[in-house]
Design a protein around this motif. Structure first.
Motif, mmCIF file in Angstrom:
data_model
loop_
_atom_site.group_PDB
_atom_site.id
_atom_site.type_symbol
_atom_site.label_atom_id
_atom_site.label_comp_id
_atom_site.label_asym_id
_atom_site.label_seq_id
_atom_site.Cartn_x
_atom_site.Cartn_y
_atom_site.Cartn_z
ATOM 1 N N SER A 1 0.884 -1.359 0.051
ATOM 2 C CA SER A 1 -0.127 -0.163 -0.002
ATOM 3 C C SER A 1 0.730 1.264 -0.100
ATOM 4 C CB SER A 1 -1.285 -0.068 1.385
ATOM 5 O OG SER A 1 -0.137 -0.218 2.465
ATOM 6 N N MET A 2 1.998 1.191 0.613
ATOM 7 C CA MET A 2 3.071 2.337 0.553
ATOM 8 C C MET A 2 3.347 2.562 -0.504
ATOM 9 S SD MET A 2 5.412 1.474 3.770
ATOM 10 C CE MET A 2 4.939 1.916 5.585
ATOM 11 N N VAL A 3 3.740 1.658 -1.517
ATOM 12 C CA VAL A 3 4.081 1.668 -2.954
ATOM 13 C C VAL A 3 3.121 2.427 -3.770
ATOM 14 C CG1 VAL A 3 4.846 0.292 -5.055
ATOM 15 C CG2 VAL A 3 5.819 -0.308 -2.899
ATOM 16 N N THR A 4 2.000 2.092 -3.596
ATOM 17 C CA THR A 4 0.672 2.591 -4.445
ATOM 18 C C THR A 4 0.593 4.175 -4.153
ATOM 19 O OG1 THR A 4 -0.394 0.372 -4.336
ATOM 20 C CG2 THR A 4 -1.407 2.374 -4.901
ATOM 21 N N VAL A 5 0.801 4.469 -2.863
ATOM 22 C CA VAL A 5 0.447 5.619 -2.426
ATOM 23 C C VAL A 5 1.552 6.804 -2.947
ATOM 24 C CG1 VAL A 5 0.171 7.494 -0.539
ATOM 25 C CG2 VAL A 5 -1.163 5.350 -0.723
ATOM 26 N N ILE A 6 2.669 5.986 -2.635
ATOM 27 C CA ILE A 6 3.957 7.158 -3.240
ATOM 28 C C ILE A 6 3.908 7.311 -4.527
ATOM 29 C CG2 ILE A 6 6.405 6.997 -3.637
ATOM 30 C CD1 ILE A 6 6.524 5.424 -0.742
ATOM 31 N N GLU A 7 3.467 6.444 -5.572
ATOM 32 C CA GLU A 7 3.336 6.546 -6.911
ATOM 33 C C GLU A 7 2.391 7.423 -7.037
ATOM 34 O OE1 GLU A 7 2.575 4.140 -11.184
ATOM 35 O OE2 GLU A 7 2.677 3.062 -9.380
ATOM 36 N N SER A 8 1.252 7.679 -6.669
ATOM 37 C CA SER A 8 0.183 8.516 -6.753
ATOM 38 C C SER A 8 0.740 9.952 -6.396
ATOM 39 C CB SER A 8 -1.146 8.066 -5.837
ATOM 40 O OG SER A 8 -1.973 8.957 -6.295
ATOM 41 N N LEU A 9 1.111 9.817 -5.152
ATOM 42 C CA LEU A 9 1.585 11.326 -4.666
ATOM 43 C C LEU A 9 2.734 11.936 -5.718
ATOM 44 C CD1 LEU A 9 1.714 10.586 -0.865
ATOM 45 C CD2 LEU A 9 -0.133 11.985 -2.244
ATOM 46 N N THR A 10 3.469 10.669 -6.070
ATOM 47 C CA THR A 10 4.632 11.542 -6.960
ATOM 48 C C THR A 10 4.095 12.046 -8.304
ATOM 49 O OG1 THR A 10 6.278 9.906 -5.920
ATOM 50 C CG2 THR A 10 6.670 10.849 -8.004
ATOM 51 N N HIS A 11 3.211 11.409 -8.755
ATOM 52 C CA HIS A 11 2.633 11.905 -10.197
ATOM 53 C C HIS A 11 1.997 13.192 -10.103
ATOM 54 C CE1 HIS A 11 2.532 8.829 -13.314
ATOM 55 N NE2 HIS A 11 2.305 7.953 -12.444
ATOM 56 N N ALA A 12 1.805 13.633 -8.845
ATOM 57 C CA ALA A 12 0.824 14.962 -8.539
ATOM 58 C C ALA A 12 1.960 15.939 -7.969
ATOM 59 C CB ALA A 12 0.157 14.622 -7.043
ATOM 60 N N VAL A 13 3.132 15.637 -8.142
ATOM 61 C CA VAL A 13 4.124 16.776 -7.904
ATOM 62 C C VAL A 13 4.316 17.546 -9.466
ATOM 63 C CG1 VAL A 13 6.626 17.095 -7.559
ATOM 64 C CG2 VAL A 13 5.420 15.334 -6.250
ATOM 65 N N ASP A 14 4.205 18.721 -9.222
ATOM 66 C CA ASP A 14 4.508 19.747 -10.252
ATOM 67 C C ASP A 14 5.709 19.499 -10.838
ATOM 68 O OD1 ASP A 14 2.144 20.901 -9.781
ATOM 69 O OD2 ASP A 14 3.181 22.540 -8.596
ATOM 70 N N GLY A 15 5.629 19.446 -12.201
ATOM 71 C CA GLY A 15 6.740 19.182 -13.156
ATOM 72 C C GLY A 15 7.007 17.757 -13.421
ATOM 73 N N VAL A 16 6.257 16.763 -12.942
ATOM 74 C CA VAL A 16 6.607 15.245 -13.227
ATOM 75 C C VAL A 16 5.719 14.993 -14.376
ATOM 76 C CG1 VAL A 16 6.016 12.985 -12.455
ATOM 77 C CG2 VAL A 16 6.771 14.689 -10.702
ATOM 78 N N VAL A 17 6.282 14.274 -15.370
ATOM 79 C CA VAL A 17 5.967 13.918 -16.649
ATOM 80 C C VAL A 17 5.538 12.661 -16.487
ATOM 81 C CG1 VAL A 17 6.685 13.454 -18.782
ATOM 82 C CG2 VAL A 17 7.515 15.532 -17.908
ATOM 83 N N ASP A 18 6.294 11.726 -15.853
ATOM 84 C CA ASP A 18 5.699 10.531 -15.757
ATOM 85 C C ASP A 18 6.403 9.773 -14.625
ATOM 86 O OD1 ASP A 18 4.407 7.972 -16.285
ATOM 87 O OD2 ASP A 18 5.586 7.376 -17.891
ATOM 88 N N VAL A 19 6.079 8.482 -14.002
ATOM 89 C CA VAL A 19 6.641 7.973 -12.913
ATOM 90 C C VAL A 19 6.844 6.297 -13.252
ATOM 91 C CG1 VAL A 19 6.445 7.230 -10.555
ATOM 92 C CG2 VAL A 19 5.665 9.346 -11.221
ATOM 93 N N VAL A 20 8.229 6.017 -13.129
ATOM 94 C CA VAL A 20 8.688 4.654 -13.415
ATOM 95 C C VAL A 20 8.911 3.940 -11.889
ATOM 96 C CG1 VAL A 20 10.236 3.132 -14.296
ATOM 97 C CG2 VAL A 20 9.767 5.252 -15.356
#
Length: 232
Positions: free
Chosen positions: A186-205
């Motif tokens: 669940s930590m992995v899922t939430v971190i990915e979602s929050l990272t996508h919301a950071v300004d300037g992020v084009v994509d998350v691997v």
């Protein structure tokens, strides 16, 4: 996390027209300003519509058409074909946005409606500025080190209470690569979602792994079987 808002990137000095502005004056403002559309304002400064190059060209293209051609048009389009002032030429109601709207949401509105810009209005619809596709794209010019810093300090440390040393954050041209091993899925899922919301992020691997799969697990009241809260 601080999210970039429309008010941070919008243009405040906006060229506008009034409802009674004539065709030729609208055309001159569009040409002289080098833009494709103008907000139309009421006497109190409320945005009542938007008049674009397309609106003017439709009017011009209909000139000289046979009267039966006009009869076949939808009433609103027929009125626009004969229009000479902004109130009849404009498209309404205007699609607008608020100054505190996240830039990402404004980008979605622009893409969904195929617009090049959106009027920015206050709570009663008065014009505050305008946000364009170019303004929105400026959010993605954020330096990679700034993005990495926000992911480490705001997403991992402040929001998730995770030591940034547990996760490797690498950013290249706005693409964030996350790797490391965490305790729960669940930590992995939430971190990915929050990272996508950071300004300037084009994509998350997301290359994060986890020790236990806790998704779907819930605490249940032993008496009546109702869910109490998420396990994490």
């Amino acid at each position: 996390m601080r999210t970039l808002k429309v008010q941070d990137v919008m243009t405040r000095n906006v060229t506008t027209v009034r409802e009674g502005t004539p065709y030729k004056e609208i055309a001159a403002k569009l040409v002289n300003s080098g833009i494709s559309g103008l907000p139309v304002l009421s006497p109190t400064g409320v945005v009542v519509g938007v008049v674009s190059e397309g609106d003017l060209l439709f009017n011009e293209g209909s000139a000289g058409k046979h009267e039966h051609w006009h009869d076949a048009l939808h009433p609103a389009m027929a009125r626009k074909a004969e229009a000479t002032v902004a109130r009849d030429l404009m498209s309404k109601p205007a699609v607008t946005t608020a100054p505190n709207t996240p830039v990402r949401k404004a980008a979605t509105l622009l893409a969904r409606h195929g617009y090049k810009r959106l009027p920015v209005v206050d709570s009663v619809g008065r014009l505050l500025g305008i946000v364009s596709r170019r303004d929105v794209l400026s959010a993605f010019l954020r330096p990679d080190p700034d993005i990495a810093g926000e992911v480490e300090h705001e997403v991992l440390l402040r929001t998730m209470s995770i030591n940034p040393a547990q996760v490797d954050v690498a950013v290249t041209d706005g693409v964030v690569r996350l790797s490391g091993r965490l305790e729960r899925k669940s930590m992995v899922t939430v971190i990915e979602s929050l990272t996508h919301a950071v300004d300037g992020v084009v994509d998350v691997v997301n290359e994060l792994t986890y020790e236990s799969d806790d998704e779907g697990l819930r605490l249940v009241d032993p008496v009546d079987g109702t869910q109490l809260r998420d396990l994490w």
